[in-house]
Design a protein around this motif. Sequence first.
Motif, mmCIF file in Angstrom:
data_model
loop_
_atom_site.group_PDB
_atom_site.id
_atom_site.type_symbol
_atom_site.label_atom_id
_atom_site.label_comp_id
_atom_site.label_asym_id
_atom_site.label_seq_id
_atom_site.Cartn_x
_atom_site.Cartn_y
_atom_site.Cartn_z
ATOM 1 N N GLN A 57 0.901 -1.342 -0.088
ATOM 2 C CA GLN A 57 -0.178 -0.011 0.047
ATOM 3 C C GLN A 57 0.918 1.365 0.065
ATOM 4 O O GLN A 57 1.998 1.375 0.479
ATOM 5 C CB GLN A 57 -0.718 -0.060 1.115
ATOM 6 N N PRO A 58 0.531 2.438 -0.589
ATOM 7 C CA PRO A 58 1.391 3.511 -0.636
ATOM 8 C C PRO A 58 1.742 4.186 0.820
ATOM 9 O O PRO A 58 2.659 4.386 0.769
ATOM 10 C CB PRO A 58 0.427 4.520 -1.369
ATOM 11 N N ASP A 59 0.973 3.997 1.682
ATOM 12 C CA ASP A 59 1.210 4.458 2.893
ATOM 13 C C ASP A 59 1.543 3.198 3.983
ATOM 14 O O ASP A 59 1.841 3.532 5.072
ATOM 15 C CB ASP A 59 0.034 5.136 3.538
ATOM 16 N N GLY A 60 1.984 2.104 3.398
ATOM 17 C CA GLY A 60 2.231 0.765 4.260
ATOM 18 C C GLY A 60 3.995 0.925 4.280
ATOM 19 O O GLY A 60 4.418 1.484 3.769
ATOM 20 N N VAL A 61 4.463 -0.172 5.258
ATOM 21 C CA VAL A 61 5.632 -0.382 4.973
ATOM 22 C C VAL A 61 6.082 -0.897 3.970
ATOM 23 O O VAL A 61 5.653 -1.616 3.245
ATOM 24 C CB VAL A 61 5.935 -1.391 6.272
ATOM 25 N N GLY A 62 7.571 -1.003 3.805
ATOM 26 C CA GLY A 62 8.177 -1.351 2.474
ATOM 27 C C GLY A 62 8.652 -2.846 2.471
ATOM 28 O O GLY A 62 8.847 -3.183 3.796
ATOM 29 N N ASN A 63 8.926 -3.524 1.567
ATOM 30 C CA ASN A 63 9.651 -4.544 1.628
ATOM 31 C C ASN A 63 10.977 -4.543 0.875
ATOM 32 O O ASN A 63 10.978 -4.178 -0.372
ATOM 33 C CB ASN A 63 8.793 -5.747 0.836
ATOM 34 N N GLY A 64 12.016 -4.792 1.511
ATOM 35 C CA GLY A 64 13.263 -4.561 1.156
ATOM 36 C C GLY A 64 13.933 -5.857 0.999
ATOM 37 O O GLY A 64 13.708 -7.030 0.955
ATOM 38 N N VAL A 100 11.823 6.486 0.247
ATOM 39 C CA VAL A 100 11.463 8.039 0.495
ATOM 40 C C VAL A 100 12.034 8.140 2.006
ATOM 41 O O VAL A 100 12.478 7.116 2.570
ATOM 42 C CB VAL A 100 9.878 8.166 0.640
ATOM 43 N N PRO A 101 12.524 9.286 2.172
ATOM 44 C CA PRO A 101 13.059 9.752 3.500
ATOM 45 C C PRO A 101 11.963 9.225 4.651
ATOM 46 O O PRO A 101 10.801 8.896 4.646
ATOM 47 C CB PRO A 101 13.043 11.049 3.721
ATOM 48 N N HIS A 102 12.752 8.922 5.832
ATOM 49 C CA HIS A 102 12.139 8.541 7.056
ATOM 50 C C HIS A 102 11.481 7.189 7.008
ATOM 51 O O HIS A 102 10.654 7.110 8.084
ATOM 52 C CB HIS A 102 11.013 9.551 7.338
ATOM 53 N N HIS A 103 11.729 6.289 6.053
ATOM 54 C CA HIS A 103 11.277 5.008 5.935
ATOM 55 C C HIS A 103 12.131 3.682 6.169
ATOM 56 O O HIS A 103 11.762 2.668 5.990
ATOM 57 C CB HIS A 103 10.380 4.911 4.707
ATOM 58 N N PHE A 138 26.813 6.387 3.782
ATOM 59 C CA PHE A 138 27.189 5.496 4.411
ATOM 60 C C PHE A 138 27.150 5.798 5.815
ATOM 61 O O PHE A 138 27.673 6.912 6.411
ATOM 62 C CB PHE A 138 28.979 5.441 4.236
ATOM 63 N N GLY A 139 26.740 4.803 6.631
ATOM 64 C CA GLY A 139 26.611 5.090 8.055
ATOM 65 C C GLY A 139 26.761 3.777 9.163
ATOM 66 O O GLY A 139 27.130 2.542 8.313
ATOM 67 N N ALA A 140 27.052 3.835 10.294
ATOM 68 C CA ALA A 140 27.179 2.895 11.115
ATOM 69 C C ALA A 140 25.951 2.901 11.935
ATOM 70 O O ALA A 140 25.458 3.612 12.626
ATOM 71 C CB ALA A 140 28.302 3.132 12.221
ATOM 72 N N LEU A 141 25.186 1.539 11.975
ATOM 73 C CA LEU A 141 24.142 1.150 12.874
ATOM 74 C C LEU A 141 23.066 2.433 12.419
ATOM 75 O O LEU A 141 22.232 2.467 13.563
ATOM 76 C CB LEU A 141 24.243 1.192 14.378
ATOM 77 N N ASN A 142 22.882 2.888 11.345
ATOM 78 C CA ASN A 142 21.884 3.717 10.888
ATOM 79 C C ASN A 142 21.079 3.253 9.678
ATOM 80 O O ASN A 142 21.664 3.134 8.528
ATOM 81 C CB ASN A 142 22.612 4.896 10.359
ATOM 82 N N ARG A 143 19.902 3.026 9.996
ATOM 83 C CA ARG A 143 18.835 2.392 8.966
ATOM 84 C C ARG A 143 18.463 3.416 7.872
ATOM 85 O O ARG A 143 17.665 2.893 6.951
ATOM 86 C CB ARG A 143 17.877 1.640 9.727
ATOM 87 N N GLU A 144 18.647 4.549 8.140
ATOM 88 C CA GLU A 144 18.341 5.624 7.067
ATOM 89 C C GLU A 144 19.563 5.761 6.172
ATOM 90 O O GLU A 144 19.493 6.488 5.089
ATOM 91 C CB GLU A 144 18.222 6.982 7.651
ATOM 92 N N ALA A 145 20.811 5.078 6.434
ATOM 93 C CA ALA A 145 21.871 5.120 5.295
ATOM 94 C C ALA A 145 21.840 4.023 4.460
ATOM 95 O O ALA A 145 21.139 2.862 4.739
ATOM 96 C CB ALA A 145 23.005 4.612 6.269
ATOM 97 N N ALA A 146 22.323 4.356 3.342
ATOM 98 C CA ALA A 146 22.196 3.369 2.039
ATOM 99 C C ALA A 146 22.988 2.239 2.390
ATOM 100 O O ALA A 146 22.600 0.942 1.859
ATOM 101 C CB ALA A 146 22.279 3.976 0.649
ATOM 102 N N LEU A 147 24.247 2.674 2.868
ATOM 103 C CA LEU A 147 25.065 1.622 3.234
ATOM 104 C C LEU A 147 25.329 1.788 4.572
ATOM 105 O O LEU A 147 25.647 2.926 5.258
ATOM 106 C CB LEU A 147 26.504 1.762 2.244
ATOM 107 N N ARG A 148 25.502 0.570 5.550
ATOM 108 C CA ARG A 148 25.544 0.682 6.920
ATOM 109 C C ARG A 148 26.445 -0.557 7.301
ATOM 110 O O ARG A 148 26.271 -1.486 6.769
ATOM 111 C CB ARG A 148 24.203 0.905 7.504
ATOM 112 N N GLY A 192 22.502 10.024 12.161
ATOM 113 C CA GLY A 192 21.353 10.719 12.058
ATOM 114 C C GLY A 192 20.718 10.575 10.822
ATOM 115 O O GLY A 192 21.157 9.774 9.767
ATOM 116 N N ASP A 193 19.447 11.261 10.589
ATOM 117 C CA ASP A 193 18.734 11.147 9.144
ATOM 118 C C ASP A 193 19.153 12.299 8.221
ATOM 119 O O ASP A 193 19.303 13.358 8.509
ATOM 120 C CB ASP A 193 17.339 11.438 9.637
ATOM 121 N N PRO A 194 19.670 11.663 7.124
ATOM 122 C CA PRO A 194 20.115 12.593 6.089
ATOM 123 C C PRO A 194 19.176 13.758 5.550
ATOM 124 O O PRO A 194 19.521 14.735 5.413
ATOM 125 C CB PRO A 194 20.589 11.582 4.871
ATOM 126 N N ASP A 195 17.848 13.518 5.747
ATOM 127 C CA ASP A 195 16.688 14.375 5.435
ATOM 128 C C ASP A 195 16.798 15.463 6.212
ATOM 129 O O ASP A 195 16.398 16.613 5.988
ATOM 130 C CB ASP A 195 15.480 13.738 5.251
#
Length: 435
Positions: free
Chosen positions: A220-227, A286-289, A297-307, A361-364
């Motif tokens: 759903q557009p406002d639902g969670v994503g599947n990665g 999209v941001p914040h999801h 690139f981040g450490a223990l950061n789920r908003e980073a594309a690579l972590r 933190g959040d890049p956005d």
Amino acid sequence: MTTALGALLTNDLVGITRGRFFPLPARSAAMEKGCGWVPANLGLTPFDEIAADNPWGCTGDLRLLPDPQTRFLSRRLGDGALDGMLCDITTLEGTPWYGCGRSFLKAALSDLENEFGLVLQGAFEMEFQIQGASWGTAPAFSLQAMRRADTMCRDLVDALTDIGAAPEIILPEYGQDQFELACAPRPGLQAADKAVLVREVVREVARLHGHRATFTPKLQPDGVGNGLHIHFSFLDATDGTPVTYDPAHPHGVSAQCGQFVAGIVRHMPALMVMCAPTVVSYLRLVPHHWSAAYSSFGALNREAALRICPIAPHADPARAFNIEFRPTDGTASPYWALGCLVRAGLEGLRQRLPTPPLLSGDPDALSEAERAQSGITRLPATLGAALDCFLSDHVVRQWFDPVLIEGIRTAKKCEMDKTRDWSPENICEQYARIY
């Protein structure tokens, strides 16, 4: 008594497993000769349409040539066993075809080993949702959510164990009837092979339980994503020593690992056409999801594309240390997605790029100037933008045959034309039927 069938399978540019079937008594001939295939098959959109201006047209012939080491067999899937092999797409002379994702990945892994003495270990962590179940609701991550699906999950683990892909973990996730499944690390090609098969086994087990499993990026557009998160680490090709971790370097990222990551960060926008290859993919990015909307690139950061992933207590950090790539989703081919990561990483190694700064933190939440200073860029927000990034990155284009580039362009345009007037709700519904 009916004749059992075997499958010769390939996985295409939009992550769909296609192939041919043969009577099992003819296995020897199938293993030796494979079967016919058509170049224009690679131009299929998720909706089984071929662009009228695709570069292959009605000409050309290929072969699906099975790799006997990939044979899989599970007799736990209803009346018919799931039996077959994964294939390379070859020319009629038996040489790798430029449109074969499995051959693309093999060549990239070979270059990594031959040029830098590195063997990539990979693991795919996939999320999916069950449709049609009458379980009722249950809290996210809860014992209730797991127990209501216990029979299906036990059957799934048994079937995956049969094909040599027993999961390390299976759990109920945050979304409605959402599950996550992760397999143990393996050499890169084997990891991609297993990822292809795991998705098909999940679908089969769900079907036999009267449900439907979907790996669509958004139900759903406002639902969670599947990665489809891709984990990777490196071994020394000579003695098998882990070389991803180095305590002498910041955050434990070895020099070679940092260079590899830097190559991915630099070319990530262009990689999205393979890692997030469908229109629906961009409803997830999209941001914040926690799905990675920025090249970072981040450490223990789920908003980073690579972590950098966490290490369990008492684990050997040298062996447990690994990097996770998060933007990929279940519409992607594991072969093309991982192959592109390796190719981008090779560019970073060849140029000895410095390890990217770690995102905190959040890049956005950062200003544009702060993101620019850290080399953080917004990933494409649509498939059209991803295609533009791909076509404008001259380094990435060099990895592909010009005819394949044109095939990608025409297929994406065909897909975008078909979905142009669809609402987000309709996009989610239509892709969920396919994936």
